[in-house]
Design an enzyme around this catalytic site. Structure first.
Site, PDB file in Angstrom:
ATOM      1  CB  CYS A   1       2.046  11.727   1.086  1.00 19.63           C
ATOM      2  SG  CYS A   1       2.020  11.280   2.828  1.00 19.63           S
TER       3      CYS A   1
ATOM      4  CB  CYS B   1      -1.029  -0.006   1.113  1.00 15.65           C
ATOM      5  SG  CYS B   1      -0.383  -0.290   2.719  1.00 15.65           S
TER       6      CYS B   1
ATOM      7  CB  CYS C   1       3.657   9.882   7.985  1.00 14.53           C
ATOM      8  SG  CYS C   1       2.542   9.678   6.588  1.00 14.53           S
TER       9      CYS C   1
ATOM     10  CG  ASP D   1       1.788   3.779   5.168  1.00 13.39           C
ATOM     11  OD1 ASP D   1       2.228   4.901   4.900  1.00 13.39           O
ATOM     12  OD2 ASP D   1       0.993   3.550   6.092  1.00 13.39           O
TER      13      ASP D   1
END
Lengths: 129, 410
Positions: A62, A33, A106, A35
């Site tokens: 991101c 995914c 994050c 991440d």
């Protein structure tokens, strides 16, 4: 959505990338995914203590991923391993002037990555000893 | 290039700007490539709207000359809009936009029926359709979401198979906002009519941009929104065939035959009609121009390794839904924005719920690829110079992000 500080770090991240001859590498996250973070550390001895000389992070991510990746490096560099391993996601978010709630993962990933890199370093050292 | 006076120092917006010697002015490049989100109001549209704000301000429902002049303008707009899509004036209902038109069409129809009846739609619809369907399901209606193929198209056979006796309404969008694919509306409508089922189409992305003839295309209800075709925000319309009875969503006065009570938004309605008129007159030429620019943007962007285009063709003219492996869309968006380029992404990181775009996942795109999506949608004010600029700026951004990405080369 993001604090001024977060955008500033995103635009000019100082601790992203990798270390060629890293002493420890922490690979965390779920690649399927996206991440995902890889944390590279360089350790030096100073006054009988193990200090983080350099930290670099690779991230797919991101804005928040890039900003937290760079910030975990900023906080950790110069710290003794025992202190660095105790860095929390809140420490990272605080340094960034706060993070949106849905982006805290994050920060968690950055913290976990650093911890994994330190553990990797310690495991390697143990084997070598 | 516009010469703008810079009032702030070192703010987020001018990070990519070039400051001249004096430091007083900032040369700001602003390239808008997000026309599927909204379009700038056409100056010619603004001009016809202006008198209806403070000079001809009357309530179109009032019985005096102020009201009459507003009513006249609203009814003229209704006629023009009806003509533009080959409908009757009495079949046009003014609303606040695409979302309201979609809600009114779906809920309005279903609520005139029985709870056991079914609504059939697709899994790439706008949220205005999907969430209305979800809400109707909670009310007790049955819903079915048709899947699209990998290219992003509904298969006629799937529509035919889905049509049951209990199916009250089928709703399929004309063109998709994220991947631009134009659905075979005429054929879907035909399949519905064979089974005496009503057919609605969300045409928010195509009204004023593609030819629409509700008769030829077998459409019973159609939603549109003015700001997608260079008209004002906050106004749209629903086309509904005369013989179809629907329930209102709101209750109040007898505006729009009681189906949509609320004082008529005269300037908005007048502006929408003008915008549609211009759109239709300039359609062929503009589409050819945008298509040429789009094709070049796509072709040259795809020279970046590990990149792709989402969804197949036919697509709406200005739509370039691209994707780049190993990088994340939100980061690309902000780096482009710093350089004065406005685009969009279906990346999970850029969404409220941290879920990737439902449209991209409907194509079978893995989550990690949805992250790397980047949508450019061209419009009237774009020129070849804008495309040159994007092609100059985009490759280094992808490169920079790939350099710090752990996924690269895996």
């Amino acid at each position: 959505m993001f604090s001024k500080k977060t955008m500033e770090v995103f635009r000019n991240p100082k601790h992203v990338g990798f270390i060629k001859d890293a002493d420890g590498i922490g690979r965390v996250g779920n690649p399927s995914c996206g991440d995902i973070m890889w944390v590279y550390i360089k350790v030096k001895q100073k006054n009988g203590k193990e200090i983080l000389e350099d930290v670099k992070v690779k991230t797919f991510g991101c804005v928040a991923a890039i900003a937290t990746a760079s910030t975990v490096g900023e906080i950790a560099i110069g710290k003794a391993l025992d202190k660095a391993i105790a860095i929390t996601e809140k420490d990272i978010a605080k340094k960034l002037g706060g993070l949106p709630k849905e982006k805290m993962h994050c920060s968690t990933l950055s913290k976990k990555g650093l911890k994994a890199a330190i553990e990797d370093y310690r495991n390697k050292k143990e084997k070598a000893d | 290039m516009k010469l703008l006076k810079s009032t702030t120092k070192n703010t987020a917006v001018n990070a990519g700007d070039v400051t001249n010697n004096t430091g007083n002015y900032t040369m700001t490049k602003r390239v808008y490539l997000d026309h599927a989100a909204t379009t700038p109001l056409d100056k010619r549209v603004l001009k016809v709207m202006e008198p209806y704000f403070s000079e001809k301000f009357g309530n179109a429902a009032s019985t005096h000359f102020f009201g009459e002049e507003a009513e006249e303008a609203v009814e003229k707009a209704r006629e023009d809009i009806a003509k533009a899509i080959n409908a009757k004036p009495g079949e046009i209902y003014f609303t606040s936009g695409g979302t309201e038109s979609d809600n009114l069409a779906l809920a309005g129809i279903m609520r005139t029926g029985k709870k056991c009846e079914q609504l059939v739609t697709s899994n790439i619809e706008h949220h205005a359709i999907i969430r209305t369907a979800d809400s109707l399901k909670k009310e007790g209606f049955e819903t079915k979401f048709l899947s699209v193929n990998k290219k992003g198209f509904i298969q006629i056979e799937d529509v035919e198979k889905a049509l049951k006796k209990k199916t009250r309404l089928v709703s399929v969008m004309h063109a998709n906002n994220e991947i631009g694919t134009i659905q075979p509306i005429k054929e879907i409508g035909e399949a519905c009519h064979k089974k005496e089922t009503l057919f609605h189409s969300d045409a928010v992305q195509t009204v004023g941009k593609e030819k629409i003839d509700v008769e030829k295309m077998n459409i019973d209800m159609l939603s549109a929104s003015a700001h997608k075709f260079y008209g004002p925000k906050g106004v749209g319309f629903l086309f509904k065939r005369e013989e179809i009875k629907i329930e209102p969503l709101m209750f109040g006065g007898s505006h729009e035959k009681g189906l949509r009570p609320s004082t008529s938004n005269t300037p908005g309605i007048v502006g929408m009609a003008k915008a549609l008129k211009i759109g239709i007159i300039e359609m062929d030429e503009e589409n050819a121009r945008e298509k040429k620019m789009r094709d070049r943007l796509v072709k040259e962007s795809l020279e970046i390794k590990n990149s792709w285009i989402n969804g197949g063709f036919p697509k709406i003219a200005g739509c370039a839904p691209l994707g780049f492996d190993f990088v994340e869309g939100q980061s690309m968006l902000l780096m482009l924005s710093d350089k004065g380029i406005a685009a969009s992404t279906g990346s999970a990181c850029n969404s409220e719920g941290l879920l990737p775009s439902h449209v991209l996942t409907a194509l079978g795109l893995p989550r990690v690829k949805c992250h790397g999506s980047l949508r450019f949608t061209l419009g009237r004010e774009n020129t070849d110079t804008d495309i040159d600029y994007v092609l100059e700026v985009l490759p280094p951004i992808v490169k920079k992000l790939r350099e710090i990405s752990p996924l690269r080369g895996k």
